[in-house]
Structure formats: structure tokens, C-alpha cells
Design a protein around this motif. Sequence first.
Motif, short mmCIF file in Angstrom:
data_model
loop_
_atom_site.label_atom_id
_atom_site.label_comp_id
_atom_site.label_asym_id
_atom_site.label_seq_id
_atom_site.Cartn_x
_atom_site.Cartn_y
_atom_site.Cartn_z
N LYS A 57 -85.09 -10.38 102.86
CA LYS A 57 -85.61 -11.85 102.89
C LYS A 57 -84.92 -12.71 103.51
CE LYS A 57 -89.58 -10.08 101.07
NZ LYS A 57 -90.43 -9.27 102.03
N LYS A 59 -83.00 -15.55 105.63
CA LYS A 59 -83.53 -16.10 106.79
C LYS A 59 -82.75 -15.69 107.93
CE LYS A 59 -85.57 -20.28 104.98
NZ LYS A 59 -85.83 -21.63 105.41
N GLY A 60 -83.24 -15.48 109.04
CA GLY A 60 -82.54 -14.93 110.22
C GLY A 60 -82.47 -13.53 110.36
N ALA A 62 -84.28 -11.07 108.09
CA ALA A 62 -85.30 -10.38 107.56
C ALA A 62 -85.88 -9.19 108.20
CB ALA A 62 -86.56 -11.41 107.41
N SER A 113 -94.74 -10.64 103.34
CA SER A 113 -94.44 -11.86 103.62
C SER A 113 -94.67 -12.93 102.65
CB SER A 113 -95.40 -12.39 105.13
OG SER A 113 -95.10 -13.65 105.28
N ASN A 115 -94.72 -16.09 103.25
CA ASN A 115 -95.42 -17.21 104.10
C ASN A 115 -96.87 -17.10 103.70
OD1 ASN A 115 -93.17 -18.12 105.20
ND2 ASN A 115 -93.22 -17.00 106.96
#
Length: 128
Positions: A57, A59-60, A62, A113, A115
Motif C-alpha cells: 500500500k 504511496k508510489g 503500491a 483499494s 480509495n
Amino acid sequence: MKKIVIVDGGPRKNMNTAQLLQRVAEGAKSVGEDVEVKSVRLYDLDYKGCMSCMACKLKGKASNICRFRDALSPLLDDIAEADGLVLGSPIYFGEVTGKMRAFLERLAFPWLSYNDYSLTAPNSGVAR
């Protein structure tokens, strides 16, 4: 060529789940020569369930594959590139076996995800 991965989550090598999955493999192979079938028994592998390391997970960085490397890693890599996945497990106490549950954690968590809580599984037609 189409690639199918069959995962046997049963502890007994020649009992019901294994026999059923063997028939599935035979059926898939009978479709044509362009079908590759790989079968794996989870009880032959030494691995753990998700350890919540969150490496999948970052960031950049994942990924759709668990970043923890162990005996399960080659199977997860194969599944990410497969066109089909077949799972089989006996039911104990109303659930799949512990080995299958640990496998499912490692398989599905990287696809989730945060999000919108959708799954971004490889080769599913879903955004990656």
C-alpha cells in the motif's frame, strides 16, 4: 496461450477436494492445446497469512502482489499473470481451511483499494 491456476486448500492429497480439482484440471486441458494448467497444493508450501506490513500500500510503490517474499510468492506471481483461477477447499467449522484463509489474505489484500474499497485484481478487466 491461456493460463489457469488451480489452488488446492485441502490437507489430504488424494481425497475429495484434490479429486475434484484434478477433474477440473483435466477439463481445462481438454479444451485445447493452448491451455496451460498449473495446480498447487497449499499444504505443500511454508507461508503465513497477511502480516499487515502495508508494503503493498506504500504511496508510489503500491502493487497488486504481496511484497512479503516466501514460499507463496511464486504462486501469487503466477496468479497475477493467469487468465483464470480455481480455488478448492474443504469446509471446516463453516469456513475454508486455515491454509486457504491465510492464502486468501495474501492474495486479496494487495488488490483492495482504500480509495473506494474496490478490488483491482490483475487480468480482471478492472483498473490496475
